[in-house]
Design a protein around this motif. Structure first.
Motif: not given
Ligand code: FES
Length: 86
Positions: A25-26, A12-14, A66-67, A30-32
């Motif tokens: 993500l950041t 899960p990613l809020p 592209r994120a 999450v950096a990569s």
């Protein structure tokens, strides 16, 4: 603002409406989320404005998005990948 939820490699990613995938993500630490094709080096956000293509990610099964300029959507499925960009 209410949170929405994505998944990132099955976890899960809020996120918040209006964020980009890269921002979500950041914010989650999450950096990569991909590695380069030739040397396997980690990549994530670099320019943050859609120019460098370092932030490529697979979103809802579509590779090489592209994120940094892709907006989040509730239920979105994100996956790491190996890079097509150096
Ligand atoms: S960080 Fe440069 S294109 Fe996304």
């Amino acid at each position: 603002m209410p949170e929405i939820e994505l998944t990132f490699d099955g976890a899960p990613l809020p996120a918040r409406p209006g964020q980009t995938v890269g921002a979500a993500l950041t914010a989650a630490g999450v950096a990569s989320w991909r590695t380069t094709a030739k040397k396997g080096r980690p990549r994530g956000l670099f320019c943050g404005i859609g120019v460098c293509f370092d932030c490529l990610i697979t979103a809802d099964g579509v590779p090489n998005q592209r994120a940094c300029i892709t907006p989040v959507r509730d239920g979105m499925v994100l996956e790491t990948g190996s890079g097509e960009s150096a």
